[in-house]
Motif scaffolding. Sequence first.
Motif, PDB file in Angstrom:
ATOM      1  N   ARG A 114       0.858  -1.192   0.000  1.00 48.28           N
ATOM      2  CA  ARG A 114       0.000   0.000   0.000  1.00 48.28           C
ATOM      3  C   ARG A 114       0.900   1.250   0.000  1.00 48.28           C
ATOM      4  O   ARG A 114       1.026   1.945   0.994  1.00 48.28           O
ATOM      5  CB  ARG A 114      -0.950  -0.004   1.205  1.00 48.28           C
ATOM      6  N   ARG A 115       1.487   1.533  -1.144  1.00 42.76           N
ATOM      7  CA  ARG A 115       2.424   2.650  -1.232  1.00 42.76           C
ATOM      8  C   ARG A 115       1.922   3.787  -2.126  1.00 42.76           C
ATOM      9  O   ARG A 115       2.690   4.636  -2.558  1.00 42.76           O
ATOM     10  CB  ARG A 115       3.804   2.174  -1.694  1.00 42.76           C
ATOM     11  N   ILE A 116       0.627   3.796  -2.414  1.00 46.86           N
ATOM     12  CA  ILE A 116       0.009   4.916  -3.118  1.00 46.86           C
ATOM     13  C   ILE A 116      -0.750   5.748  -2.095  1.00 46.86           C
ATOM     14  O   ILE A 116      -1.662   5.252  -1.429  1.00 46.86           O
ATOM     15  CB  ILE A 116      -0.956   4.439  -4.223  1.00 46.86           C
ATOM     16  N   LEU A 117      -0.360   7.006  -1.948  1.00 43.76           N
ATOM     17  CA  LEU A 117      -0.990   7.897  -0.991  1.00 43.76           C
ATOM     18  C   LEU A 117      -2.007   8.782  -1.708  1.00 43.76           C
ATOM     19  O   LEU A 117      -1.657   9.587  -2.558  1.00 43.76           O
ATOM     20  CB  LEU A 117       0.062   8.761  -0.291  1.00 43.76           C
ATOM     21  N   GLU A 118      -3.254   8.581  -1.366  1.00 46.29           N
ATOM     22  CA  GLU A 118      -4.343   9.406  -1.894  1.00 46.29           C
ATOM     23  C   GLU A 118      -4.741  10.399  -0.810  1.00 46.29           C
ATOM     24  O   GLU A 118      -4.842  10.033   0.362  1.00 46.29           O
ATOM     25  CB  GLU A 118      -5.532   8.517  -2.265  1.00 46.29           C
ATOM     26  N   TYR A 119      -4.967  11.643  -1.193  1.00 48.83           N
ATOM     27  CA  TYR A 119      -5.347  12.649  -0.205  1.00 48.83           C
ATOM     28  C   TYR A 119      -6.038  13.816  -0.890  1.00 48.83           C
ATOM     29  O   TYR A 119      -5.910  14.025  -2.104  1.00 48.83           O
ATOM     30  CB  TYR A 119      -4.122  13.156   0.565  1.00 48.83           C
ATOM     31  N   GLU A 120      -6.779  14.572  -0.107  1.00 52.40           N
ATOM     32  CA  GLU A 120      -7.438  15.772  -0.596  1.00 52.40           C
ATOM     33  C   GLU A 120      -6.637  16.984  -0.148  1.00 52.40           C
ATOM     34  O   GLU A 120      -6.353  17.143   1.036  1.00 52.40           O
ATOM     35  CB  GLU A 120      -8.859  15.843  -0.038  1.00 52.40           C
ATOM     36  N   GLU A 121      -6.253  17.801  -1.110  1.00 50.94           N
ATOM     37  CA  GLU A 121      -5.562  19.052  -0.801  1.00 50.94           C
ATOM     38  C   GLU A 121      -6.549  20.198  -0.924  1.00 50.94           C
ATOM     39  O   GLU A 121      -7.209  20.349  -1.949  1.00 50.94           O
ATOM     40  CB  GLU A 121      -4.390  19.268  -1.760  1.00 50.94           C
ATOM     41  N   ARG A 122      -6.655  20.981   0.123  1.00 49.51           N
ATOM     42  CA  ARG A 122      -7.609  22.100   0.133  1.00 49.51           C
ATOM     43  C   ARG A 122      -6.849  23.417   0.221  1.00 49.51           C
ATOM     44  O   ARG A 122      -6.035  23.633   1.121  1.00 49.51           O
ATOM     45  CB  ARG A 122      -8.580  21.957   1.299  1.00 49.51           C
ATOM     46  N   ARG A 123      -7.124  24.284  -0.735  1.00 46.85           N
ATOM     47  CA  ARG A 123      -6.568  25.637  -0.733  1.00 46.85           C
ATOM     48  C   ARG A 123      -7.735  26.611  -0.812  1.00 46.85           C
ATOM     49  O   ARG A 123      -8.361  26.752  -1.858  1.00 46.85           O
ATOM     50  CB  ARG A 123      -5.611  25.848  -1.906  1.00 46.85           C
ATOM     51  N   ARG A 134     -11.178  25.614  -2.550  1.00 48.27           N
ATOM     52  CA  ARG A 134     -10.949  24.639  -3.616  1.00 48.27           C
ATOM     53  C   ARG A 134     -10.295  23.379  -3.059  1.00 48.27           C
ATOM     54  O   ARG A 134      -9.270  23.442  -2.396  1.00 48.27           O
ATOM     55  CB  ARG A 134     -10.068  25.247  -4.707  1.00 48.27           C
ATOM     56  N   ALA A 135     -10.892  22.232  -3.347  1.00 51.34           N
ATOM     57  CA  ALA A 135     -10.354  20.945  -2.907  1.00 51.34           C
ATOM     58  C   ALA A 135     -10.032  20.088  -4.120  1.00 51.34           C
ATOM     59  O   ALA A 135     -10.828  19.993  -5.052  1.00 51.34           O
ATOM     60  CB  ALA A 135     -11.349  20.224  -2.002  1.00 51.34           C
ATOM     61  N   THR A 136      -8.865  19.476  -4.113  1.00 50.83           N
ATOM     62  CA  THR A 136      -8.410  18.639  -5.224  1.00 50.83           C
ATOM     63  C   THR A 136      -7.918  17.308  -4.691  1.00 50.83           C
ATOM     64  O   THR A 136      -7.150  17.264  -3.726  1.00 50.83           O
ATOM     65  CB  THR A 136      -7.258  19.336  -5.989  1.00 50.83           C
ATOM     66  N   MET A 137      -8.365  16.219  -5.316  1.00 46.78           N
ATOM     67  CA  MET A 137      -7.870  14.901  -4.944  1.00 46.78           C
ATOM     68  C   MET A 137      -6.537  14.664  -5.640  1.00 46.78           C
ATOM     69  O   MET A 137      -6.405  14.871  -6.842  1.00 46.78           O
ATOM     70  CB  MET A 137      -8.871  13.820  -5.355  1.00 46.78           C
ATOM     71  N   LYS A 138      -5.517  14.228  -4.869  1.00 50.32           N
ATOM     72  CA  LYS A 138      -4.186  14.032  -5.416  1.00 50.32           C
ATOM     73  C   LYS A 138      -3.637  12.671  -5.029  1.00 50.32           C
ATOM     74  O   LYS A 138      -4.144  12.012  -4.116  1.00 50.32           O
ATOM     75  CB  LYS A 138      -3.227  15.134  -4.926  1.00 50.32           C
ATOM     76  N   TYR A 139      -2.590  12.273  -5.738  1.00 46.27           N
ATOM     77  CA  TYR A 139      -1.936  10.999  -5.484  1.00 46.27           C
ATOM     78  C   TYR A 139      -0.428  11.197  -5.416  1.00 46.27           C
ATOM     79  O   TYR A 139       0.131  12.007  -6.161  1.00 46.27           O
ATOM     80  CB  TYR A 139      -2.244   9.994  -6.598  1.00 46.27           C
ATOM     81  N   ARG A 140       0.211  10.416  -4.545  1.00 47.28           N
ATOM     82  CA  ARG A 140       1.671  10.324  -4.515  1.00 47.28           C
ATOM     83  C   ARG A 140       2.044   8.850  -4.489  1.00 47.28           C
ATOM     84  O   ARG A 140       1.497   8.086  -3.691  1.00 47.28           O
ATOM     85  CB  ARG A 140       2.240  11.008  -3.271  1.00 47.28           C
ATOM     86  N   GLU A 141       2.969   8.502  -5.353  1.00 49.20           N
ATOM     87  CA  GLU A 141       3.484   7.138  -5.344  1.00 49.20           C
ATOM     88  C   GLU A 141       4.748   7.111  -4.492  1.00 49.20           C
ATOM     89  O   GLU A 141       5.768   7.700  -4.849  1.00 49.20           O
ATOM     90  CB  GLU A 141       3.773   6.666  -6.770  1.00 49.20           C
ATOM     91  N   LEU A 142       4.671   6.471  -3.343  1.00 52.31           N
ATOM     92  CA  LEU A 142       5.819   6.355  -2.456  1.00 52.31           C
ATOM     93  C   LEU A 142       6.716   5.238  -2.965  1.00 52.31           C
ATOM     94  O   LEU A 142       6.241   4.183  -3.377  1.00 52.31           O
ATOM     95  CB  LEU A 142       5.357   6.061  -1.028  1.00 52.31           C
ATOM     96  N   ASP A 143       8.022   5.449  -2.940  1.00 56.05           N
ATOM     97  CA  ASP A 143       8.939   4.440  -3.464  1.00 56.05           C
ATOM     98  C   ASP A 143       8.876   3.158  -2.645  1.00 56.05           C
ATOM     99  O   ASP A 143       8.934   2.054  -3.194  1.00 56.05           O
ATOM    100  CB  ASP A 143      10.371   4.987  -3.492  1.00 56.05           C
ATOM    101  N   ALA A 144       8.742   3.285  -1.342  1.00 55.36           N
ATOM    102  CA  ALA A 144       8.589   2.121  -0.457  1.00 55.36           C
ATOM    103  C   ALA A 144       8.094   2.606   0.887  1.00 55.36           C
ATOM    104  O   ALA A 144       8.374   3.741   1.291  1.00 55.36           O
ATOM    105  CB  ALA A 144       9.909   1.365  -0.302  1.00 55.36           C
ATOM    106  N   ILE A 145       7.361   1.734   1.606  1.00 51.38           N
ATOM    107  CA  ILE A 145       6.859   2.102   2.920  1.00 51.38           C
ATOM    108  C   ILE A 145       6.699   0.845   3.771  1.00 51.38           C
ATOM    109  O   ILE A 145       6.282  -0.207   3.275  1.00 51.38           O
ATOM    110  CB  ILE A 145       5.520   2.873   2.813  1.00 51.38           C
ATOM    111  N   ALA A 146       7.077   0.962   5.016  1.00 56.75           N
ATOM    112  CA  ALA A 146       6.880  -0.096   5.996  1.00 56.75           C
ATOM    113  C   ALA A 146       5.895   0.420   7.038  1.00 56.75           C
ATOM    114  O   ALA A 146       6.033   1.547   7.519  1.00 56.75           O
ATOM    115  CB  ALA A 146       8.205  -0.484   6.658  1.00 56.75           C
ATOM    116  N   LEU A 147       4.898  -0.387   7.379  1.00 59.93           N
ATOM    117  CA  LEU A 147       3.816   0.058   8.250  1.00 59.93           C
ATOM    118  C   LEU A 147       3.741  -0.792   9.516  1.00 59.93           C
ATOM    119  O   LEU A 147       3.901  -2.018   9.469  1.00 59.93           O
ATOM    120  CB  LEU A 147       2.475  -0.021   7.512  1.00 59.93           C
ATOM    121  N   GLU A 148       3.501  -0.107  10.630  1.00 57.98           N
ATOM    122  CA  GLU A 148       3.162  -0.761  11.875  1.00 57.98           C
ATOM    123  C   GLU A 148       1.852  -0.169  12.365  1.00 57.98           C
ATOM    124  O   GLU A 148       1.264   0.696  11.700  1.00 57.98           O
ATOM    125  CB  GLU A 148       4.288  -0.585  12.907  1.00 57.98           C
ATOM    126  N   GLN A 149       1.385  -0.612  13.512  1.00 58.47           N
ATOM    127  CA  GLN A 149       0.064  -0.188  13.963  1.00 58.47           C
ATOM    128  C   GLN A 149      -0.036   1.321  14.131  1.00 58.47           C
ATOM    129  O   GLN A 149      -1.035   1.931  13.730  1.00 58.47           O
ATOM    130  CB  GLN A 149      -0.293  -0.876  15.286  1.00 58.47           C
TER     131      GLN A 149
END
Length: 260
Positions: free
Chosen positions: A64-73, A76-91
């Motif tokens: 799960r290394r695609i970060l989806e988020y809403e940026e609000r300025r 105006r709100a825009t849905m954006k994506y960032r592809e993270l090169d790698a991520i390790a997740l804990e609780q």
Amino acid sequence: MTSYNRPRLTTLDDKRYRAYNEQFILQRKNNRAMRPPRQRDIFGGQAEEALRNWLATQVQLSDRRILEYEERRGSRATMKYRELDAIALEQRSAWVFEIKASRTASALRKAVGQLEETRAILRLLYHRVDVTVLLVDTGIPANAEEVAALMAGPTPPPRPPELLDDVLAALPQLRLIGGLDERSNDGKTIDLVRFSVEDIVAMAGAENLALDWSQDDLIEDYVPPKNEGPLYSTGDDEAQSSGDDDDNPLAAALRRAGLK
């Protein structure tokens, strides 16, 4: 004032993310000014894959290394994506990795700004977010003498390149470490691990890497036309059109589609 909302980590095959990629790829296919791939560009993708494989032997990476988020300025709100090169997740924590292959230390300045923003978004999901940059040094000058020789050469760059030590001095939040076992683990510092081209050759094998960069500087950089852009964005618009040798999420999308 910029704020972030509704963050979500998802996978490369997420339907909404795939729709964004398909829209972007179609746009590039219809653009006749596509530049031919440079060997450095190809190597950057190969180095990213080699280091991701190496990371997987060190830590448990999440798909799960695609970060989806809403940026609000403002309003105006825009849905954006960032592809993270790698991520390790804990609780309650996340460990984000940024992989860069570059011959310019100044590329870290942009990377630090983007990673601090990524950390701020992920903190809406996790109590602590650690960040580590894996830098593949493809020719950063080691000292002032090398900079002077480069500027006196037949094809000098537009401006003298920065030394890595100077960039580290200017960015106190960036800390050079010798390995992953030296990570800061404080949720504030951005750690930097440096790799050589020889390190990547040892990981992937020279026969699997694009290493002939002799003709790269003869290829003119492609400059895309200005437009309003697609509905979704990776948040890395400057890097998309910069023409440098640093890998970025849209370059990754192009490689997967066979367009770069």
